[in-house]
Design a protein around this motif. Structure first.
Motif, PDB file in Angstrom:
ATOM      1  N   SER A  32       0.834  -1.213   0.000  1.00 44.93           N
ATOM      2  CA  SER A  32       0.000   0.000   0.000  1.00 44.93           C
ATOM      3  C   SER A  32       0.865   1.258   0.000  1.00 44.93           C
ATOM      4  O   SER A  32       0.581   2.217  -0.721  1.00 44.93           O
ATOM      5  N   LYS A  85       3.915   1.465  -1.111  1.00 46.23           N
ATOM      6  CA  LYS A  85       4.562   1.507  -2.424  1.00 46.23           C
ATOM      7  C   LYS A  85       3.629   2.146  -3.448  1.00 46.23           C
ATOM      8  O   LYS A  85       4.033   3.043  -4.188  1.00 46.23           O
ATOM      9  N   GLU A  86       2.378   1.725  -3.455  1.00 51.50           N
ATOM     10  CA  GLU A  86       1.394   2.303  -4.375  1.00 51.50           C
ATOM     11  C   GLU A  86       1.194   3.796  -4.111  1.00 51.50           C
ATOM     12  O   GLU A  86       1.096   4.595  -5.041  1.00 51.50           O
ATOM     13  N   TYR A  87       1.157   4.163  -2.832  1.00 49.31           N
ATOM     14  CA  TYR A  87       0.976   5.567  -2.453  1.00 49.31           C
ATOM     15  C   TYR A  87       2.103   6.419  -3.035  1.00 49.31           C
ATOM     16  O   TYR A  87       1.863   7.460  -3.648  1.00 49.31           O
ATOM     17  N   TYR A  88       3.344   5.966  -2.851  1.00 52.80           N
ATOM     18  CA  TYR A  88       4.480   6.753  -3.331  1.00 52.80           C
ATOM     19  C   TYR A  88       4.607   6.721  -4.849  1.00 52.80           C
ATOM     20  O   TYR A  88       5.039   7.691  -5.458  1.00 52.80           O
ATOM     21  N   GLU A  89       4.227   5.611  -5.475  1.00 52.88           N
ATOM     22  CA  GLU A  89       4.306   5.541  -6.935  1.00 52.88           C
ATOM     23  C   GLU A  89       3.294   6.466  -7.597  1.00 52.88           C
ATOM     24  O   GLU A  89       3.580   7.060  -8.622  1.00 52.88           O
ATOM     25  N   THR A  90       2.120   6.603  -7.006  1.00 56.47           N
ATOM     26  CA  THR A  90       1.122   7.514  -7.584  1.00 56.47           C
ATOM     27  C   THR A  90       1.433   8.971  -7.269  1.00 56.47           C
ATOM     28  O   THR A  90       0.965   9.866  -7.947  1.00 56.47           O
ATOM     29  N   ASP A  91       2.267   9.180  -6.249  1.00 56.34           N
ATOM     30  CA  ASP A  91       2.642  10.537  -5.843  1.00 56.34           C
ATOM     31  C   ASP A  91       3.810  11.076  -6.661  1.00 56.34           C
ATOM     32  O   ASP A  91       4.153  12.236  -6.552  1.00 56.34           O
TER      33      ASP A  91
END
Length: 82
Positions: free
Chosen positions: A73, A75-81
């Motif tokens: 989760s 990882k997904e947060y930082y990748e979309t940011d």
């Protein structure tokens, strides 16, 4: 200094490597792996405290799958940011 996403990948890789040792029949190996696992959990919580509840740490310490889901989760947060 690492970026948050680099750190997450490092923690994830290290925890995956530790998995086989956490369930070792050798008590010393298992305990050392557990200590190292706790250090990775603590680092993850230190570096991502802005969106994690302190109560989640206990769950992570006792449930590897839950910890891995939090890592994913984050990882997904930082990748979309990016």
């Amino acid at each position: 200094m690492m970026t948050p996403i680099e750190s997450i990948y490092e923690i994830r890789g290290a925890v995956l490597d530790l998995q086989k040792y956490l369930h070792s029949k050798d008590a010393v190996v298992s305990r050392r792996a557990q200590i190292r696992y706790e250090q990775w959990v603590d680092r993850f919580f230190r570096e991502n405290d802005s969106f994690l509840a302190p109560q989640q740490r206990y769950s992570c310490l006792h449930n590897l799958d839950y910890f891995m889901s939090l890592i994913d989760s984050a990882k997904e947060y930082y990748e979309t940011d990016l």
